[in-house]
Write an enzyme that holds these catalytic residues in place. Structure first.
Site: not given
Ligand code: TEU
Length: 573
Positions: A218, A286
């Protein structure tokens, strides 16, 4: 078999991810095994056969770790346990074991940029003093202004509002501020701190040892912040604080462009993330054949490709592709650009059209002007053209699944599921909705539980009781799996056919070329391992070239031998 051939087979198995189709499971909404209205791991295990039948290679699970669910599980309180809403570690083990018997790998979603504010480390940081080792695991700073009453800088959260929240110190006085790129409940880790790095080494090993095939990582582009936490340059080419696809100025060199974007966006795409990429990768190496895919919203694709250089990620999501509308010229450009950019560093391209953060593509494509990514669609918005969306989405999926490289499918797209675009506000859970006072309705509309058996109960078989954490729109009854299984021309049967032929002709590892000899001004054609994929974007029907018709997105062949607009065929020449 000659030795060289044996070796190439071994390499192909170990590098399964180069051509794989990975299916994203959103655990809250796939299948509910205990009737409480929230999906869970036993629910998935009970329905695994349907995914093996679909023909995918691996399943990526959005987070199922212990979490207060302030951001649907992307706020992790314990990285080495399963949230009781979703089951237990024993349920995870059973899932992996059953999946293995069906030839499916399990990929875990790692959230290293931030934890939940309920994580023991953050709770300890709140109690500890400024400057302590507990605070140093996160990003705490004194505020600006005479009494520290102003946030340390002007950064804006992806979900709206400031990225800073001020805490009350143990003695009851207002104190320092902590950084959170996302919700207040998601404090960012300090990845300059070796203790944080070492902790994540152990989290990675924990899941790899338990049989995970790897990770989706993420916010792979956000873990390092620019030194000194300088202000964002306002009026820059940013989008929710992230690079906009229009950020590229043609007169710049690639180096100048990256440097400018790093200065304009001090918390995205900094150089230091590459060192973390390499550290993660060395742990995966690994083990035998594990894989990691980075979620990095960086533009342009040539820059994203720097995340999949040798020694870094195996894959990154191709968001440039996801953001491309159903348009002949733009699709041709993005495919060429992707194959060139990723190919230049020896990585496969990936392809993706939907996920849990974006408006489902069956709905997106029912608009001429697509609403902004992450903002969602509510009842007060202009509603999509359902038929147009269906037609184009089926065509777009058929176009995508013939391309070489790795493909991602988001649960429900194989049913042609549309977004829930009329969800009432009272059901909303996405922090985006709350942090913008409802101005941006957010992402709940793409996260609605799946319909399995039409009319079985109120949730169309998602749960045994009919309970469902988000209600389905009435149309989901029509889209239920039971209405499509074995039905010629259904979207489900189309996906099965696409995946079957893709595998049969090894198109994931295929030799790709554009086929101008089959194109006119309204069509796009490519050939991959001898299979012609032809898309008609607009206007008059075109004659389908001679050969075996492997797949067609057309429901009926009223126009025998002809391809209508917004339709795709696969022909074995
Ligand atoms: O999303 C990361 C992200 O970069 C966000 O900008 C995403 O594009 C966002 O949904 C825009 O509104 C990740 C996950 O996929 C998302 O579900 C999470 O909310 C976020 O990280 C925080 O962990």
């Amino acid at each position: 078999m000659p030795t060289t051939e044996l070796l190439s087979h071994a390499r192909k198995d170990a590098e399964w991810w180069r051509s794989s189709v990975i299916y994203q499971i959103y655990p809250r909404s796939f299948a509910d095994g205990n009737g409480d209205g929230m999906g869970d791991l036993p629910g998935v295990t009970g329905r695994l056969k349907s995914l093996a039948d679909l023909g995918v290679d691996a399943l990526w699970f959005s987070p199922f770790f212990t979490s207060p669910q302030k951001d649907a599980g992307y706020d992790v309180a314990d990285y080495k346990n399963i949230d009781s809403r979703f089951g237990t570690l024993a349920d995870f083990d059973s899932l992996v074991a059953k999946a293995k018997t069906l030839g499916l790998r399990i990929i875990v979603d790692l959230v290293p940029n931030h934890s939940s504010d309920q994580h023991v480390w953050f709770q300890a940081a709140l109690k500890a003093a400024p400057g302590s080792k507990e605070r140093a695991r996160y990003i705490f700073r004194d505020g600006k202004g005479a009494n520290g009453e102003l946030p340390p800088n002007n950064w804006e959260s992806v979900f709206g509002g400031s990225t800073w929240t001020r805490i009350t110190e143990a003695d009851g006085t207002l104190g320092q501020w902590y950084l959170h790129i996302f919700d207040t409940s998601q404090p960012d880790f300090n990845w300059q701190n070796e203790e944080v790095r070492a902790e994540f080494d152990s989290v990675l090993r924990f899941w790899l040892d338990r049989g995970a095939a790897g990770f989706r990582i993420d916010v792979a582009h956000g873990m390092i912040k620019a030194d000194g936490l300088p202000d964002i340059i306002q009026n820059s080419t940013t989008m929710s604080g992230q690079d906009s696809p229009d950020a590229v100025k043609t007169e710049e060199t690639q180096e100048e462009l990256i440097r400018r974007l790093q200065i304009e966006n001090p918390f995205w795409g900094q150089e230091g993330v590459h060192e973390i990429n390499r550290r993660f990768r060395s742990i995966l190496d690994e083990y035998d054949d594990r894989v990691m895919c980075g979620e990095a919203w960086v533009h342009p694709l040539s820059r994203m490709a720097s995340y999949v250089k040798p020694g870094e990620y195996h894959q990154t999501f191709n968001f440039g592709y996801l953001e491309t509308p159903w348009n002949k010229e733009k699709l041709q450009d993005v495919v060429t650009e992707s194959l060139n950019a990723f190919g230049a560093v020896g990585a496969p391209s990936t392809w993706v059209l939907s996920n849990h953060d974006v408006i489902r593509h069956a709905t997106r494509m029912g608009y001429d002007q697509v609403p902004k990514q992450g903002d969602g669609i509510g009842p007060k918005y202009a509603q999509p053209d359902e038929a147009k969306g269906q037609r184009r989405a089926r065509a777009a999926s058929a176009f995508m699944l013939g391309l070489p490289g790795g493909a991602y499918i988001y649960q429900g797209e194989e049913l042609g599921l549309p977004e829930h675009t009329t969800l009432e506000d009272k059901y909303r859970e996405d922090p985006t909705f709350f942090r913008t006072n409802g101005e941006r309705v957010g992402r709940d509309g793409c996260r609605v539980p799946l319909p399995w058996e039409a009319g079985a109960n109120e949730s169309n078989g998602f749960s045994t009781t009919g309970a469902s954490w988000l209600p389905q729109p009435p149309s989901y009854k029509r889209y239920a799996r039971s209405e499509q299984e074995g039905v010629a021309g259904s979207t489900l049967e189309l996906y099965k056919r696409l995946l079957k032929e893709r595998k049969a002709f090894d198109m994931g590892n295929g030799e790709f070329r554009w086929a101008p000899e089959f194109m006119n001004e309204n069509t796009l054609a490519y050939i991959n391992n001898g299979i012609l994929v032809l898309a008609n974007f607009s206007g008059d029907p075109v004659v389908i070239p001679a050969g075996d018709l492997l797949v067609t997105t057309q429901h009926d062949l009223r126009l025998e031998g002809e391809l209508e607009h917004d339709q795709v065929v696969w022909v074995k020449l």
